[in-house]
Design an enzyme around this catalytic site. Structure first.
Site, PDB file in Angstrom:
ATOM      1  N   ASP A 137       0.830  -1.214   0.000  1.00 59.06           N
ATOM      2  CA  ASP A 137       0.000   0.000   0.000  1.00 59.06           C
ATOM      3  C   ASP A 137       0.861   1.260   0.000  1.00 59.06           C
ATOM      4  OD1 ASP A 137      -2.262  -1.598   0.055  1.00 59.06           O
ATOM      5  OD2 ASP A 137      -2.376  -1.591   2.231  1.00 59.06           O
ATOM      6  N   ASP A 165      -3.938   3.598   2.161  1.00 59.39           N
ATOM      7  CA  ASP A 165      -2.794   3.941   3.002  1.00 59.39           C
ATOM      8  C   ASP A 165      -3.251   3.919   4.454  1.00 59.39           C
ATOM      9  OD1 ASP A 165       0.059   4.699   2.976  1.00 59.39           O
ATOM     10  OD2 ASP A 165      -0.650   6.552   3.887  1.00 59.39           O
ATOM     11  N   ASP A 169      -3.770   9.374   9.556  1.00 56.58           N
ATOM     12  CA  ASP A 169      -2.377   9.809   9.566  1.00 56.58           C
ATOM     13  C   ASP A 169      -2.320  11.172  10.249  1.00 56.58           C
ATOM     14  OD1 ASP A 169      -1.327   7.609   8.348  1.00 56.58           O
ATOM     15  OD2 ASP A 169      -0.694   8.615   6.510  1.00 56.58           O
ATOM     16  N   ARG A 216       0.673  -0.362  13.057  1.00 58.70           N
ATOM     17  CA  ARG A 216       0.370   1.005  13.503  1.00 58.70           C
ATOM     18  C   ARG A 216      -0.994   1.065  14.197  1.00 58.70           C
ATOM     19  NH1 ARG A 216       2.014   4.470   8.049  1.00 58.70           N
ATOM     20  NH2 ARG A 216       4.111   3.612   7.803  1.00 58.70           N
TER      21      ARG A 216
END
Length: 327
Positions: A137, A165, A169, A216
């Protein structure tokens, strides 16, 4: 530990709550607040501005990019084209899904440097995967919510899933951010925080359900104060919460089920963790689970800390969009 939630700034938020709060009978039973808490407390979004209802990309884009404050109700599915487009959100906006109907499909939102005072609530944001970009990705930077040096942001009660993604973020020097009561599910890169050498970010992450993700969950890099509590991590394939850089973080009363490396600390970071329940999970050899004294979250704000054992059932019911929000 039980601390009463902060109630300051309720008067300032009254206008926004016209579209954000449940009927009184429901509100008495719910375990969450309808005003921003944690480091985003005092965020008012579009309060004082016009309330509008949108059902298509053109109208959604018109109002999120406007210079004036708006409370923007998303009613139904808004399909975004071209695929992966991130609508640029301006300051002083509330973007809220109407009950369970509000969806943004094929795109997301971006908050650029200088944007402040934004609420993104009760939406499903989904489906920007690109089959030609497996498995990393890396070829298409399509995020559900991306923030670059924004301030006073509340991300609450959303379902974020299947983007190419990151689902969230938080990049560069965002600060005063609270991410609460979201269902963050079925993704590779889940929630990254950092991309900066500065150590100024203040972030609260609580009552989120991280489910069926890879990495993450979140990764917390160079955060001045990171407070994570009452989160539920379930079926996480590569890494849970990685505290790194010069972060100071506190993790409290969270529940980990089927997580590889549930939480750990590297570099100069400090991590205090207490009250966790960990089942069906394991750490790689040499992982450091706590280090240093970090900070005391209650010196910044008051909050309600639920027992970790209650978290899976609570978040299965109350994480993600709710039928009573945004009406």
């Amino acid at each position: 530990m039980l601390v009463k939630p902060m109630i300051a700034c309720v008067g300032l938020l009254a206008s926004a709550l016209v579209v954000l709060s449940q009927p009184a009978a429901q509100a008495a039973a719910i375990p969450y607040s309808n005003v921003p808490d944690g480091f985003a407390r005092g965020t008012t979004g579009g309060a004082g501005g016009q309330t509008v209802t949108v059902t298509n990309q053109a109208d959604l884009n018109r109002y999120v990019t406007a210079s004036e404050p708006y409370i923007i109700r998303v009613a139904g599915t808004v399909n975004i084209s071209p695929k992966g487009t991130e609508l640029r959100v301006a300051s002083n906006k509330t973007i809220v899904g109407v009950g369970l109907s509000g969806q943004v499909v094929g795109g997301g939102f971006i908050l650029r440097a200088g944007v402040s005072n934004v609420i993104i609530r009760n939406l499903t944001i989904r489906d920007t995967r690109m089959p030609d970009d497996d498995p990393g990705d890396d070829g298409y930077d399509y995020d559900a919510i991306q923030m670059d040096t924004a301030d006073r942001i509340w991300i609450d009660h959303n379902r974020l899933t299947r983007v190419n993604d990151g689902l969230i973020d938080s990049r560069k020097d965002n600060t005063n951010l609270t991410v609460s009561w979201n269902h963050i599910v079925d993704n590779n890169k889940t929630f990254g925080i950092g991309w900066t050498e500065n150590v100024t970010t203040r972030i609260t992450i609580h009552h989120n359900w991280f489910q069926n993700n890879t990495t993450r969950n979140p990764a917390v890099d160079n955060v001045a104060y990171g407070h994570l509590y009452n989160n539920y991590l379930q079926n996480i394939r590569t890494s849970g919460t990685h505290v790194r850089g010069s972060t100071k973080a506190v993790i409290e009363n969270s529940y980990y089920d089927g997580v590889r490396d549930p939480y750990y600390v590297t570099d100069k970071a400090e991590l205090v963790q207490r009250g966790e329940i960990v089942v069906n999970s394991s750490w790689a050899s040499g992982r450091v689970k706590s280090k240093g004294s970090a900070f005391n979250p209650s010196s910044f704000y008051s909050y309600t800390l639920h027992p970790a054992a209650d978290i899976p059932a609570m978040l299965r019911q109350y994480a993600g969009p709710q039928s009573g929000i945004g009406l």
